[in-house]
Write a protein that holds these residues in place. Structure first.
Motif, PDB file in Angstrom:
ATOM      1  N   THR A 171      42.234  38.661  34.856  1.00 47.24           N
ATOM      2  CA  THR A 171      41.820  38.244  36.191  1.00 47.24           C
ATOM      3  C   THR A 171      40.295  38.178  36.285  1.00 47.24           C
ATOM      4  OG1 THR A 171      41.741  40.508  37.070  1.00 47.24           O
ATOM      5  CG2 THR A 171      43.852  39.378  37.156  1.00 47.24           C
ATOM      6  N   THR A 172      39.821  37.322  37.152  1.00 42.96           N
ATOM      7  CA  THR A 172      38.376  37.230  37.397  1.00 42.96           C
ATOM      8  C   THR A 172      38.129  37.501  38.874  1.00 42.96           C
ATOM      9  OG1 THR A 172      38.486  34.891  37.915  1.00 42.96           O
ATOM     10  CG2 THR A 172      38.108  35.471  35.601  1.00 42.96           C
ATOM     11  N   ILE A 173      36.868  37.591  39.215  1.00 43.02           N
ATOM     12  CA  ILE A 173      36.514  37.956  40.593  1.00 43.02           C
ATOM     13  C   ILE A 173      37.078  36.935  41.592  1.00 43.02           C
ATOM     14  CG2 ILE A 173      34.245  36.828  40.521  1.00 43.02           C
ATOM     15  CD1 ILE A 173      34.989  40.220  42.184  1.00 43.02           C
ATOM     16  N   ASP A 174      37.255  35.676  41.139  1.00 42.55           N
ATOM     17  CA  ASP A 174      37.783  34.644  42.034  1.00 42.55           C
ATOM     18  C   ASP A 174      39.228  34.909  42.457  1.00 42.55           C
ATOM     19  OD1 ASP A 174      35.368  33.391  41.587  1.00 42.55           O
ATOM     20  OD2 ASP A 174      36.166  32.248  39.865  1.00 42.55           O
ATOM     21  N   ASP A 175      39.927  35.745  41.688  1.00 41.54           N
ATOM     22  CA  ASP A 175      41.317  36.042  42.025  1.00 41.54           C
ATOM     23  C   ASP A 175      41.430  37.066  43.142  1.00 41.54           C
ATOM     24  OD1 ASP A 175      42.332  34.383  39.968  1.00 41.54           O
ATOM     25  OD2 ASP A 175      41.806  35.937  38.516  1.00 41.54           O
ATOM     26  N   TYR A 176      40.293  37.673  43.514  1.00 46.05           N
ATOM     27  CA  TYR A 176      40.320  38.735  44.528  1.00 46.05           C
ATOM     28  C   TYR A 176      39.564  38.244  45.747  1.00 46.05           C
ATOM     29  CZ  TYR A 176      41.552  41.650  40.499  1.00 46.05           C
ATOM     30  OH  TYR A 176      42.162  42.172  39.400  1.00 46.05           O
ATOM     31  N   PRO A 177      40.298  37.821  46.825  1.00 49.35           N
ATOM     32  CA  PRO A 177      39.595  37.371  48.029  1.00 49.35           C
ATOM     33  C   PRO A 177      38.738  38.516  48.570  1.00 49.35           C
ATOM     34  CG  PRO A 177      41.994  37.072  48.199  1.00 49.35           C
ATOM     35  CD  PRO A 177      41.734  37.872  46.972  1.00 49.35           C
ATOM     36  N   HIS A 178      37.475  38.247  48.804  1.00 52.16           N
ATOM     37  CA  HIS A 178      36.513  39.264  49.266  1.00 52.16           C
ATOM     38  C   HIS A 178      36.489  40.476  48.334  1.00 52.16           C
ATOM     39  CE1 HIS A 178      36.548  36.800  52.818  1.00 52.16           C
ATOM     40  NE2 HIS A 178      37.851  37.017  52.958  1.00 52.16           N
TER      41      HIS A 178
END
Lengths: 373, 424
Positions: free
Chosen positions: B401-408
């Motif tokens: 996973t990358t940071i884009d997969d985690y909203p906020h």
């Protein structure tokens, strides 16, 4: 592979003090989970030397037990494998190994029956990683008769421990002095040699005929002006276990991240006999700082700057500082241990204190009854 | 002449879907346990400790890890000239090719393997329980009763008996009736899924029921034998036996190992559990580390804090990281200043720095409310969690996973983040 291996593991040193009562140096536990011979055997295996003889003599029970199966170093082979040779009485020889050359002479058939052109000779007390193929390539490129692996020390504190070497600009050994009282050279022999098998047989037979039994003084030193003897300088970590001080220091070196990573994380691995112990367990009250802890340990007290070998039990409210605790030691409650080496299988009574001095560690040997479940 | 009195057949082909992402790329028996072991080590060690030296391991779902773990059986001394351990995957036949469609069907497809060893008895085992059991004692019970089939059973609390298949026996322990998950149980002897068959009975039943779709021991073979009047007995086992088929049971069983004197004690000399150890070096506990009630495997580098947790071999816990009530498996790295609460992080994961796992309210998982429970954060093998993310409870993460997969920068409680594909 083009070489077979011989590990000279028969030696004993009174500089190991009481620690050598129990075992040969090659069987000394090192770095928590290993024995000193593991390093050489792993190097052999990782260098694809597939046929290795270990020559043992002094107090070899512990070593033989460790080598009871050769599978841990991948020597469980149909072709080659690991051979352990202890002295035996034969029709024409009733002696123990009278020296390193004699040890090889008494097992000369191992060399004669092999077909590999080269032999790697090592000792069982070195802690290092080395690809013997590199030494062999150097040996061939230099058209050497014998190649000695050397190490340049920062300062030789105790030159009487080592063979001191002088080389010319080509790398050929011009001086070789065993354990000199004073020396200005900082290049020492690591006790690792590469030599052509037929050459070795010839030199060993000649020495035996002259009743000369030591590989270093009777072959290397005696022939240094006649034979082309070259030095291969090793630049990576090397330490040998020959005295209590060097043993203590070598173990403590593993608390250094660089050295630990070099041996434990970087390819190739060092192998050892598997003991089937559970993971280390820390109960309430355990405080551990800058220490190595091996499998099977159960810790209830304080451990600082120490190396705990396998299956050590540390009781409640204990403090262990700057110490090495060997395998299967039980330390009772409220015990204080500082600057000590605690011999394996000891049972240390509760409420006792054992303190050595910095630079002069105390060797603790206690045999008390242990309540075993 | 080749002859083995009893051979074992170990069913290790199941996925174990209730372990969620933990079994997304390995079979359940290959899941790590207790900081060093894999679940299959327990039945395999029991076999060799009981003197059963011929074990067929039936694999189907994701067998790679099992194959490399078992190898030729060296850790269990199951490398033998005759017998030892054999991996038995499904194979193509001249007339047809089928997967293992049920437990008994898998055994049926390996009749030839068993016949080769000319056994008197066959022991059928599963690969999903943690226990130490002497199968030889069970075999003696089987022989003493002149039984055709013996089931291993364990007494469970009466109010929990309705979750199990229970057996009703006469005073001689001969089984009169079976009840599968009865609402009102009449007995508390639960079947452990461990059977000893007399070879002729097993062979005959497997051949007779070979056309049965999804042929299963519990559903088809044993009822069939029972109905025709075979002597079916219940052997009562009274020891530690733990099903680790669900995430909360798996987590619980690991946590029990941390107790001062655990009920299931791995530190006893008797009845050792063997495993393949590919990490040998000792573990390093750094100057600022805290190791508070935990078990830690070989070769770890611990710089942060560990409280009440089980840490596998070769794990790195960076400085400032805090791990509470969690299971961290082999070779995983936990980044600096990351806090982990009640999580199961599978092998070879990388958790970034300054993360918080297991925070916020406990909300039932949206997609799989029966799998991700008890507030656990479950991270599948080879997953990557980027720096500075926060992850809620009853969550699952799998994949790179990358940071884009985690909203906020947040994965809310009750959510799943499953990324398909391999990590590069």
């Amino acid at each position: 592979m083009r070489a077979i291996g011989i590990v000279l593991a028969g030696g004993n040193s009174n500089r190991m003090r009481e620690l050598s009562n129990k075992r040969a140096i090659a069987a000394m536990p090192v770095a928590g989970s290993f024995r000193s011979i593991d390093f050489t055997l792993s190097n052999m295996s990782n260098s694809h030397v597939q046929k290795v003889a270990v020559l043992t003599q002094y107090n070899s029970r512990s070593l033989n037990e460790h080598l009871s199966s050769s599978k841990w170093w991948d020597f469980g082979r149909k072709q080659g494998g690991l051979f352990v040779f202890t002295p035996t009485i034969t029709a024409d020889n009733g002696f123990w190994y009278r020296g390193t050359a004699d040890a090889i002479y008494q097992n000369l058939n191992f060399l004669k029956n092999s077909h590999e052109p080269y032999v790697v000779i090592t000792s069982g007390d070195g802690v290092y990683k080395l690809d013997y193929n590199k030494v062999l390539e150097y040996h061939i490129a230099k058209k050497a008769d014998i190649t000695v692996v050397t190490k340049r020390l920062d300062n030789v504190e105790d030159s009487t421990r080592f063979g001191i070497i002088g080389v010319n600009e080509d790398g050929r050994i011009t001086e070789f002095e065993e354990k000199p009282l004073v020396s200005d050279s900082t290049i020492i022999s690591t006790g690792i040699y590469v030599i052509r098998r037929r050459q070795l047989i010839e030199l060993i037979e000649k020495s035996a005929a002259e009743e000369r039994h030591d590989f270093v003084s009777d072959i290397l030193i005696r022939y240094k002006n006649v034979k082309r003897i070259y030095a291969y300088e090793m630049n990576s970590y090397w330490s040998n276990i020959a005295s209590v001080d060097s043993y203590y220091k070598t173990n403590m070196d593993f608390l250094n991240k660089e050295i630990r990573d070099y041996f434990f994380k970087q390819y190739p691995d060092v192998y050892s006999k598997i003991d089937d112990l559970p993971p280390a367990k820390y109960n309430a009250g355990a405080v551990v700082k800058n220490s190595l802890v091996s499998s099977g340990c159960i810790i209830n007290g304080v451990v600082e700057n120490s190396v705990l070998f396998k299956k050590v039990y540390v009781g409640n409210n204990c403090t262990i500082k700057n110490s090495i605790i060997l395998n299967d030691v039980h330390i009772g409650d409220n015990t204080y241990i500082e600057n000590c080496i605690v011999e394996s299988r000891d049972t240390i009574k509760a409420n006792t204190t054992h303190v050595g001095e910095e630079g002069n560690v105390k060797i603790v040997i206690e045999k008390n009854d242990r309540y075993v479940l | 002449m080749i002859k083995k009195e009893m051979i074992a057949m170990l069913l290790a082909g199941g996925q174990g879907s209730r372990l969620g992402v933990l079994t997304s790329s390995v079979a359940k028996p290959a899941v790590a346990f207790g900081g060093k072991y894999r679940i299959i080590d327990f039945p395999l060690s029991n076999c060799i400790n009981s003197g059963v030296d011929t074990v067929g391991v039936l694999t189907q779902y994701q067998p790679l890890r099992l194959n490399t773990h078992i190898g030729i059986g060296i850790p269990w001394d199951l490398d033998r000239n005759i017998g030892g351990v054999s991996i038995l995957p499904p194979y193509e036949k001249s007339t047809n090719a089928e997967w293992y469609t049920g437990t008994a069907n898998a055994i049926y497809q390996n009749l030839k393997y068993m016949e080769y060893y000319n056994p008197d008895y066959v022991l059928i085992l599963g690969g999903d329980h943690i226990y130490k059991m002497d199968y030889e004692v069970m075999l003696e019970f089987h022989k003493a009763n002149n039984a055709d089939i013996t089931l291993a059973t364990i007494p469970v609390p009466m109010d929990e008996a309705s979750r199990f298949g229970v057996v009703i026996t006469d005073e001689n322990k001969r089984i009169l009736e079976f009840e599968e998950k009865p609402p009102k149980p009449r007995s508390n002897l639960a079947s452990m899924g461990i059977y000893i068959f007399s070879w002729k009975v097993l062979k005959e039943a497997l051949i007779t029921l070979s056309e049965q779709k999804g042929c299963d021991f519990g559903k088809h073979i044993i009822p069939y034998c029972h109905q025709r009047g075979d002597r079916v007995f219940a052997y009562e086992y009274n020891g530690y036996w733990k099903d680790v088929g669900t995430l909360s049971a798996y987590w619980q069983a690991n946590m029990e190992l941390i107790d001062l004197v655990p009920e299931f004690n791995l530190y006893e000399e008797f009845w050792k559990i063997y495993t393949k150890s590919d990490v040998i070096p000792p573990q390093y506990i750094a100057e600022d580390a805290v190791v508070d009630r935990c078990i830690i495997g070989e070769g770890c580098e611990i710089h942060g804090e560990i409280h009440n947790s089980v840490i596998g071999a070769g794990v790195t816990i960076e400085a400032g990281a805090k791990v509470y009530d969690s299971i961290i498996m082999k070779s995983t790295v936990i980044g600096e200043n990351t806090t982990i609460n009640k999580a199961i992080v599978a092998e070879n994961c990388v958790v970034g720095s300054d993360c918080e796992l297991g925070i916020g309210e406990e909300v039932p998982n949206v997609k799989y409310p029966n799998i991700y429970i008890d507030g656990l954060v479950t991270v599948g093998e080879d997953s990557v969690i980027p720096d500075k993310v926060r992850v809620g409870k009853n969550t699952a993460i799998n994949g790179g996973t990358t940071i884009d997969d985690y909203p906020h920068g947040v994965l809310e409680s009750g959510e799943c983040l499953i990324k398909a594909g391999d990590r590069l």
